[in-house]
Motif scaffolding. Structure first.
Motif, PDB file in Angstrom:
ATOM      1  N   GLU A 162       0.823  -1.208   0.000  1.00  0.00           N
ATOM      2  CA  GLU A 162       0.000   0.000   0.000  1.00  0.00           C
ATOM      3  C   GLU A 162       0.863   1.266   0.000  1.00  0.00           C
ATOM      4  OE1 GLU A 162      -3.425   0.493  -0.297  1.00  0.00           O
ATOM      5  OE2 GLU A 162      -3.265  -1.617  -0.892  1.00  0.00           O
ATOM      6  N   ILE A 163       1.943   1.256   0.777  1.00  0.00           N
ATOM      7  CA  ILE A 163       2.856   2.404   0.801  1.00  0.00           C
ATOM      8  C   ILE A 163       3.416   2.653  -0.597  1.00  0.00           C
ATOM      9  CG2 ILE A 163       5.124   3.184   1.612  1.00  0.00           C
ATOM     10  CD1 ILE A 163       4.461   1.780   4.271  1.00  0.00           C
ATOM     11  N   THR A 164       3.852   1.580  -1.252  1.00  0.00           N
ATOM     12  CA  THR A 164       4.420   1.698  -2.595  1.00  0.00           C
ATOM     13  C   THR A 164       3.370   2.166  -3.594  1.00  0.00           C
ATOM     14  OG1 THR A 164       5.974  -0.066  -2.098  1.00  0.00           O
ATOM     15  CG2 THR A 164       5.642   0.446  -4.420  1.00  0.00           C
ATOM     16  N   LYS A 165       2.195   1.560  -3.547  1.00  0.00           N
ATOM     17  CA  LYS A 165       1.125   1.899  -4.492  1.00  0.00           C
ATOM     18  C   LYS A 165       0.700   3.354  -4.361  1.00  0.00           C
ATOM     19  CE  LYS A 165      -3.161   0.578  -3.819  1.00  0.00           C
ATOM     20  NZ  LYS A 165      -4.314  -0.282  -3.611  1.00  0.00           N
ATOM     21  N   ASN A 166       0.623   3.847  -3.125  1.00  0.00           N
ATOM     22  CA  ASN A 166       0.179   5.214  -2.878  1.00  0.00           C
ATOM     23  C   ASN A 166       1.308   6.237  -2.823  1.00  0.00           C
ATOM     24  OD1 ASN A 166      -2.594   4.544  -2.678  1.00  0.00           O
ATOM     25  ND2 ASN A 166      -2.200   3.703  -0.655  1.00  0.00           N
ATOM     26  N   LYS A 167       2.534   5.759  -3.062  1.00  0.00           N
ATOM     27  CA  LYS A 167       3.726   6.629  -3.018  1.00  0.00           C
ATOM     28  C   LYS A 167       3.812   7.363  -1.679  1.00  0.00           C
ATOM     29  CE  LYS A 167       4.117   7.238  -7.995  1.00  0.00           C
ATOM     30  NZ  LYS A 167       3.068   6.460  -8.545  1.00  0.00           N
ATOM     31  N   SER A 168       3.477   6.655  -0.594  1.00  0.00           N
ATOM     32  CA  SER A 168       3.519   7.219   0.754  1.00  0.00           C
ATOM     33  C   SER A 168       4.936   7.081   1.318  1.00  0.00           C
ATOM     34  CB  SER A 168       2.536   6.485   1.658  1.00  0.00           C
ATOM     35  OG  SER A 168       1.225   6.592   1.169  1.00  0.00           O
ATOM     36  N   THR A 169       5.183   7.761   2.399  1.00  0.00           N
ATOM     37  CA  THR A 169       6.490   7.623   3.047  1.00  0.00           C
ATOM     38  C   THR A 169       6.399   6.864   4.355  1.00  0.00           C
ATOM     39  OG1 THR A 169       6.165   9.765   4.121  1.00  0.00           O
ATOM     40  CG2 THR A 169       7.365   9.763   2.016  1.00  0.00           C
ATOM     41  N   ALA A 170       5.178   6.593   4.831  1.00  0.00           N
ATOM     42  CA  ALA A 170       5.029   5.877   6.096  1.00  0.00           C
ATOM     43  C   ALA A 170       3.636   5.262   6.192  1.00  0.00           C
ATOM     44  CB  ALA A 170       5.256   6.826   7.261  1.00  0.00           C
TER      45      ALA A 170
END
Length: 110
Positions: A100-108
């Motif tokens: 999910e972090i990768t898919k949403n380009k999140s940092t945490a």
């Protein structure tokens, strides 16, 4: 637990019940069969889901729990039971969070 936790009815759980999807401990008895009989006296980690996502006879947060021999893995002596008991659900949760972090380009993730 009362039974108001799965609005999509994915898991068939007979309520009231003891919670706990996975656990670890020493096998004290066997229901029979070569694989199960060979585990008696051994430390194992196990998942407490049986028969197509149906949990019967309570979860793992109790003194004794029933588990299918096919859901058990031997625990080496250098792996503590509290860590071994998290061998299935927690790693899959971590993988899902990372995806999910990768898919949403999140940092945490929290």
């Amino acid at each position: 637990m009362k039974g108001m936790y799965d609005p999509f009815d994915v898991y068939k759980i007979h309520y009231p019940t003891t919670p706990g999807w996975e656990g670890a401990g020493k096998v004290v008895s066997s229901g029979g069969g070569m694989m199960a009989n060979g585990m008696v006296g051994k430390r194992v980690a196990f998942v407490r889901i049986t028969e197509a996502n149906e949990m019967k006879l309570g979860g793992c947060y109790q003194q004794f729990a029933l588990a299918d021999a096919m859901s058990c893995v031997y625990l080496p002596e250098n792996i503590p039971s509290d860590i071994g008991s998290m061998h299935f659900v927690n790693p899959l949760t971590s993988i899902g969070l990372c995806e999910e972090i990768t898919k949403n380009k999140s940092t945490a993730a929290i």
